[in-house]
Scaffold this motif. Structure first.
Motif, mmCIF file in Angstrom:
data_model
loop_
_atom_site.group_PDB
_atom_site.id
_atom_site.type_symbol
_atom_site.label_atom_id
_atom_site.label_comp_id
_atom_site.label_asym_id
_atom_site.label_seq_id
_atom_site.Cartn_x
_atom_site.Cartn_y
_atom_site.Cartn_z
ATOM 1 N N ASP A 18 0.302 -1.929 0.066
ATOM 2 C CA ASP A 18 -0.235 -0.114 -0.044
ATOM 3 C C ASP A 18 0.753 1.178 -0.584
ATOM 4 O O ASP A 18 0.418 2.634 -0.344
ATOM 5 C CB ASP A 18 -0.838 -0.146 1.100
ATOM 6 C CG ASP A 18 -1.444 -0.920 1.594
ATOM 7 O OD1 ASP A 18 -2.276 -1.730 0.190
ATOM 8 O OD2 ASP A 18 -1.627 -1.674 2.470
ATOM 9 N N LYS A 19 2.256 1.319 0.624
ATOM 10 C CA LYS A 19 2.696 1.829 0.753
ATOM 11 C C LYS A 19 4.615 2.106 0.478
ATOM 12 O O LYS A 19 4.833 0.975 0.808
ATOM 13 C CB LYS A 19 2.188 3.091 1.798
ATOM 14 C CG LYS A 19 2.820 1.935 3.798
ATOM 15 C CD LYS A 19 2.731 3.213 4.829
ATOM 16 C CE LYS A 19 3.084 2.446 5.787
ATOM 17 N NZ LYS A 19 2.279 1.840 6.402
ATOM 18 N N ALA A 20 5.072 3.555 0.575
ATOM 19 C CA ALA A 20 6.693 3.058 0.361
ATOM 20 C C ALA A 20 6.628 4.330 1.351
ATOM 21 O O ALA A 20 6.594 5.322 1.438
ATOM 22 C CB ALA A 20 7.175 2.916 -0.501
ATOM 23 N N ASN A 41 16.317 14.281 5.365
ATOM 24 C CA ASN A 41 17.271 13.489 6.544
ATOM 25 C C ASN A 41 16.248 12.398 6.951
ATOM 26 O O ASN A 41 16.468 11.788 8.173
ATOM 27 C CB ASN A 41 17.682 14.235 7.927
ATOM 28 C CG ASN A 41 18.998 14.448 7.508
ATOM 29 O OD1 ASN A 41 19.766 13.980 7.310
ATOM 30 N ND2 ASN A 41 18.953 15.802 7.993
ATOM 31 N N GLU A 42 14.730 12.798 6.198
ATOM 32 C CA GLU A 42 13.452 12.379 7.467
ATOM 33 C C GLU A 42 12.788 11.638 6.312
ATOM 34 O O GLU A 42 13.699 11.224 5.057
ATOM 35 C CB GLU A 42 12.395 13.025 7.427
ATOM 36 C CG GLU A 42 12.090 14.393 6.965
ATOM 37 C CD GLU A 42 11.218 15.544 7.168
ATOM 38 O OE1 GLU A 42 10.145 15.343 7.495
ATOM 39 O OE2 GLU A 42 11.974 15.548 8.540
ATOM 40 N N TYR A 43 11.898 10.661 6.757
ATOM 41 C CA TYR A 43 11.304 9.961 5.943
ATOM 42 C C TYR A 43 9.828 9.958 5.576
ATOM 43 O O TYR A 43 8.998 10.516 6.992
ATOM 44 C CB TYR A 43 11.531 8.059 6.406
ATOM 45 C CG TYR A 43 13.008 7.544 5.918
ATOM 46 C CD1 TYR A 43 12.821 6.866 5.148
ATOM 47 C CD2 TYR A 43 13.507 7.542 6.792
ATOM 48 C CE1 TYR A 43 14.503 6.537 4.864
ATOM 49 C CE2 TYR A 43 14.448 6.954 6.583
ATOM 50 C CZ TYR A 43 15.483 6.409 5.694
ATOM 51 O OH TYR A 43 16.542 5.882 5.932
ATOM 52 N N LYS A 44 9.354 9.692 3.899
ATOM 53 C CA LYS A 44 7.986 9.856 3.908
ATOM 54 C C LYS A 44 6.616 9.278 3.739
ATOM 55 O O LYS A 44 7.997 8.214 2.140
ATOM 56 C CB LYS A 44 8.085 11.621 3.282
ATOM 57 C CG LYS A 44 6.445 11.816 2.982
ATOM 58 C CD LYS A 44 6.096 12.893 1.750
ATOM 59 C CE LYS A 44 5.113 13.412 1.578
ATOM 60 N NZ LYS A 44 5.113 13.784 -0.109
ATOM 61 N N ASP A 74 16.127 5.963 -5.484
ATOM 62 C CA ASP A 74 15.552 6.417 -4.837
ATOM 63 C C ASP A 74 15.775 5.492 -3.335
ATOM 64 O O ASP A 74 15.951 4.530 -3.455
ATOM 65 C CB ASP A 74 13.885 6.310 -4.909
ATOM 66 C CG ASP A 74 13.411 7.863 -5.227
ATOM 67 O OD1 ASP A 74 14.102 8.710 -5.211
ATOM 68 O OD2 ASP A 74 12.041 8.160 -5.338
ATOM 69 N N ILE A 75 15.731 6.111 -1.855
ATOM 70 C CA ILE A 75 15.989 5.324 -1.021
ATOM 71 C C ILE A 75 15.103 4.774 -0.222
ATOM 72 O O ILE A 75 14.255 5.874 0.512
ATOM 73 C CB ILE A 75 16.940 5.905 -0.041
ATOM 74 C CG1 ILE A 75 18.667 5.964 -0.678
ATOM 75 C CG2 ILE A 75 17.499 4.860 1.068
ATOM 76 C CD1 ILE A 75 19.079 4.569 -1.368
ATOM 77 N N ILE A 76 14.715 3.846 0.050
ATOM 78 C CA ILE A 76 13.263 3.126 1.336
ATOM 79 C C ILE A 76 13.618 2.491 2.881
ATOM 80 O O ILE A 76 14.951 2.001 2.403
ATOM 81 C CB ILE A 76 11.691 2.902 0.594
ATOM 82 C CG1 ILE A 76 12.303 1.378 -0.197
ATOM 83 C CG2 ILE A 76 11.310 3.663 -0.880
ATOM 84 C CD1 ILE A 76 11.429 0.628 -0.683
ATOM 85 N N LEU A 77 12.765 2.761 3.700
ATOM 86 C CA LEU A 77 13.211 1.480 4.697
ATOM 87 C C LEU A 77 11.855 1.551 4.701
ATOM 88 O O LEU A 77 10.729 1.365 4.381
ATOM 89 C CB LEU A 77 12.719 3.024 6.081
ATOM 90 C CG LEU A 77 13.229 2.236 7.255
ATOM 91 C CD1 LEU A 77 15.083 2.372 7.177
ATOM 92 C CD2 LEU A 77 13.141 3.238 8.408
ATOM 93 N N VAL A 78 12.234 0.234 4.975
ATOM 94 C CA VAL A 78 10.857 -0.879 5.217
ATOM 95 C C VAL A 78 11.434 -1.776 6.969
ATOM 96 O O VAL A 78 12.359 -1.991 7.400
ATOM 97 C CB VAL A 78 11.274 -1.752 4.576
ATOM 98 C CG1 VAL A 78 9.678 -2.648 4.101
ATOM 99 C CG2 VAL A 78 10.715 -1.944 2.920
ATOM 100 N N LEU A 94 15.046 -2.494 7.610
ATOM 101 C CA LEU A 94 16.205 -2.464 5.750
ATOM 102 C C LEU A 94 16.064 -1.552 5.082
ATOM 103 O O LEU A 94 14.805 -1.006 5.508
ATOM 104 C CB LEU A 94 15.685 -3.976 5.223
ATOM 105 C CG LEU A 94 16.112 -5.240 5.662
ATOM 106 C CD1 LEU A 94 14.396 -6.314 4.350
ATOM 107 C CD2 LEU A 94 16.923 -6.280 5.628
ATOM 108 N N THR A 95 17.030 -0.975 5.042
ATOM 109 C CA THR A 95 17.045 0.510 4.788
ATOM 110 C C THR A 95 17.508 -0.646 2.365
ATOM 111 O O THR A 95 18.340 -1.326 1.986
ATOM 112 C CB THR A 95 17.855 1.429 4.266
ATOM 113 O OG1 THR A 95 17.911 2.163 5.809
ATOM 114 C CG2 THR A 95 18.525 2.393 3.972
ATOM 115 N N ILE A 96 16.731 0.380 1.788
ATOM 116 C CA ILE A 96 17.178 -0.535 0.519
ATOM 117 C C ILE A 96 16.725 1.136 -0.778
ATOM 118 O O ILE A 96 15.808 1.416 -0.971
ATOM 119 C CB ILE A 96 15.653 -1.355 0.137
ATOM 120 C CG1 ILE A 96 15.814 -2.164 0.918
ATOM 121 C CG2 ILE A 96 15.806 -1.770 -1.175
ATOM 122 C CD1 ILE A 96 13.851 -3.376 1.573
#
Length: 731
Positions: A230-232, A238-241, A252-256, A306-308
């Motif tokens: 549903d979301k990434a 320095n922040e995640y959205k 792009d860098i994503i956090l899971v 995980l940072t992907i």
């Protein structure tokens, strides 16, 4: 570019509120008759209409025509362009994120409309039933009784009567509403008031259950494919959205976080975790991933953060491809499905005309025959003349089979391929990466008495320095030291034989026995099983190295089971030498092995086997997707193995095994066999019950209630039977 053009010619529409399988078949037929349409397939199981256009610029005209056809046949059904639907779903997701209070407001207006109609309908049925009970219990005068039965009938089946009259003006004589209406009005005309009302009530209740069962089945199949993230969570500064996966770009860098689905394909930059891959592969054991490893969308992150780094856009990701394949699988109908659709077109008119003959002929021919008596028998024919049980349960069965396969990590691109698996007589396997691991390693070094093991390996490693063949890689890996390419001169590959090269001023030949014979070098032929590389330096033979490829753990087990399942011929194609090929053939009890093949020879050998097939039998090719596309496309069924992430294989194959285990093939065959068994059960059961009721009705031994059971009751049982396929656990 070609692909985009193709995409522009293919359009998909969702038909919201489509619950009638017979109407679905009519819509499909009418859309197919449009001049601008190449082909149209309506997948009743997920209410999707797939249209292939002849020309791109006709899209708007065709869309209007489709809406017109649907409105004529099923006025309450809403036609929605799938692309627009996905866009609106995305917008809804955004609204949902901004304003949580709107969380449950996801349904289409039409769904609310339908709920409203259902409540109103329910109230009318309840009121009609109460009047029916009253008139059955208490004694009223004859005319009051008739009036109350009529009122009860209108309340319960008024909507069916209206639809029937409207369809009559459109020439839809064989519509199930019209047939039910005629049958019950006929019962009224011969004074069978209670029977007419009760039959309509029974039919309405049965239809409601049937609709519910169909929706539940669709939902079950839908839930099976509920692997869409549903979301990434994307890194911005320095922040995640949190954003929609469609908006994420490559690099792009994503956090899971733990417990979340990995939304896009990528490479782990940081972190370590166990991931559950069962959504994609059907594997129950989790897999450990750490920095540098590739992960796919749809995997579930279990315990670590995980940072992907994203490597593919969402539309190109594994999960997107799988959803697309499964959703479109219904567009390729199985021969049984096509037969049932055709059969339904002729079955209804035949039964209706038989009813007419039954009502008219006996009273004319037999002087003592009463018209009302024979009319009653004829009315039973009308009720049984609807082929709904088959038209619903057969497509649902195949769709459930495809759904169950996907749950087990097997993607089947259509009901036609699922059914074809039952007729496979010959299975042709590629060797490397399919039956063997495809991981080569040096297993033996045999120098003669003039050289040490180390020196022999050094000469071969230098000779193979420029080759990118898996065998060359395994030799360099075994040597394990830096190769100084300044010491190499005059490197030359000799096709089908090996390599000629000067190393430190010495002429080195490294290759197969053909190379030694070609150079007239006296050598001792090896009897080892594996790929043998002979070495000669300055015309003198110095020894050989053996490189082996290991059989997969479950190859032997898979081939034994496939033979038990009735596969007549198992054949392996390999570029390896005869000794290696035949050794693997013996271990796996294969019927035939073709070795020392060049890529072009594989197609030739495959076609030779194809010409030996029995009547109506199929040949399937199983490869790992690398260089196998020419044979995959020639096979009746092309099966790509271990294709998780391999785009070329997913494109070329008809069936995609998401892991590289040969046993998945056994699972696919098992699901195909069970699907066919259930579909055949449904056909025999539905036709058997209908034939029995028709026969009993003709002899005056069946009543209208039994006829309604042969219509809606049988449909319900067949739907529930089809749903067993979803829950089936393959061997």
């Amino acid at each position: 570019m070609g692909k985009d053009k193709k995409d522009n010619l293919n359009k998909q529409y969702i038909l919201k509120g489509l619950g009638c399988a017979g109407c679905a078949a009519k819509i499909e037929r009418k859309v197919n008759s449009l001049e601008e349409v190449e082909e149209a397939v309506l997948n009743f199981s997920n209410s999707t209409l797939n249209i292939c256009l002849k020309e791109e610029n006709k899209i708007n005209y065709v869309e209007e025509k489709v809406k017109e056809i649907v409105k004529n046949i099923e006025p309450h059904v809403v036609v929605e362009n799938k692309e627009n639907q996905e866009l609106s779903r995305k917008q809804k997701d955004d609204v949902h994120e901004h304003n949580h209070s709107h969380g449950h407001n996801h349904s289409h207006t039409h769904a609310h409309m339908e709920e409203g109609i259902d409540k109103k309908n329910l109230l009318m049925i309840v009121a009609g039933t109460l009047i029916f009970i009253l008139v059955s219990i208490f004694k009223f005068s004859k005319y009051v009784q008739i009036a109350m039965y009529l009122l009860s009938y209108v309340l319960i089946g008024g909507d069916i009567a209206l639809r029937a009259i409207r369809n009559l003006f459109k020439g839809e004589l064989f519509d199930e509403n019209f047939l039910m209406f005629i049958a019950t009005v006929g019962a009224f005309s011969i004074g069978e008031y209670p029977e007419a009302v009760f039959v309509m009530l029974f039919y309405k209740v049965g239809e409601a259950f049937q609709d519910r069962a169909v929706n539940k089945s669709r939902k079950s199949i839908g839930e099976l494919m509920n692997i869409r993230p549903d979301k990434a969570r994307i890194k911005l500064g320095n922040e995640y959205k949190e954003i929609s996966p469609e908006e994420v770009k490559i690099e792009d860098i994503i956090l899971v976080k733990p417990g979340e689905k990995i939304p896009l394909d990528g490479v782990v930059l940081d972190g370590e975790s166990m991931v559950n891959t069962s959504n994609l592969t059907g594997e129950s054991l989790p897999r450990n991933v750490h920095a540098g490893e590739e992960v796919l969308s749809g995997f579930i992150n279990m315990n670590g953060v995980l940072t992907i780094k994203v490597t593919k856009r969402f539309s190109e990701s594994a999960v997107s491809k799988i959803l697309d394949l499964v959703e479109n699988a219904g567009a390729k109908k199985a021969p049984t499905e096509q037969f049932i659709t055709k059969f339904a077109r002729y079955y209804t008119p035949i039964v209706v005309f038989s009813a007419l003959a039954l009502a008219v002929i006996p009273p004319i021919v037999v002087p003592t025959a009463e018209f009302s008596h024979w009319l009653r028998r004829a009315l039973i024919f009308l009720v049984v003349s609807c082929p709904c049980a088959l038209v619903i349960s057969v497509p649902l069965g195949f769709f459930a089979g495809i759904g169950n396969s996907s749950k087990n990590g097997i993607l089947i691109k259509g009901g036609n391929y699922l059914e074809a698996l039952n007729n496979v007589e010959t299975l042709v396997f590629d060797k490397t990466g399919t039956l063997t691991e495809g991981v080569f390693q040096v297993t033996k070094v045999v120098p003669n008495d003039k050289i040490s093991e180390e020196e022999l390996v050094k000469y071969i490693a230098y000779a193979e320095a420029y080759s990118n063949h898996p065998i060359a890689n395994s030799i360099r890996k075994y040597y394990g030291k830096e190769i100084d390419k300044g010491l190499i001169d005059g490197y030359e590959e000799i096709a089908g034989k090996g390599i000629k090269v000067d190393v430190m001023g010495k002429r080195v030949f490294a290759g197969n026995d053909k190379l030694m014979k070609w150079q007239d070098i006296l050598f001792k032929e090896a009897t080892d099983i594996g790929t043998v590389v002979y070495v000669a330096v300055d015309g003198e033979f110095l020894g050989h190295v053996v490189i082996s490829d290991k059989l997969k753990n479950d190859s032997i087990k898979a081939l034994v089971k496939l033979k038990e399942m009735g596969i007549k011929n198992t054949i392996m194609l390999t570029g390896d030498n005869k000794i290696v090929g035949e050794s693997i053939g013996r271990q796996l009890h294969l019927d035939k092995v073709y070795s020392e093949l060049l890529p072009g020879d594989k197609v030739e050998m495959f076609e030779k086997e194809q010409s030996n097939l029995g009547e109506n039998k199929k040949i399937a090719f199983v490869g790992d997707g690398v260089n196998d596309a020419p044979v995959l496309t020639r096979a009746d069924i092309g099966i790509a193995m271990g294709a998780l992430g391999s785009d070329a294989a997913i494109e070329a194959a008809d069936i995609v095994l998401m892991t590289d285990e040969p046993c998945k093939l056994v699972t696919a065959m098992d699901i195909a066999k069970f699907t066919r068994k259930v579909v055949v059960q449904n056909i025999i059961f539905a036709l058997g019950v209908k034939a029995a009721v028709l026969l009993l009705g003709a002899f005056g031994l069946a009543n209208m209630w039994e006829a309604v059971f042969a219509d809606v009751g049988v449909a319900l049982i067949a739907i529930f039977n089809s749903m067993r396929i979803l829950k089936y656990k393959p061997k």
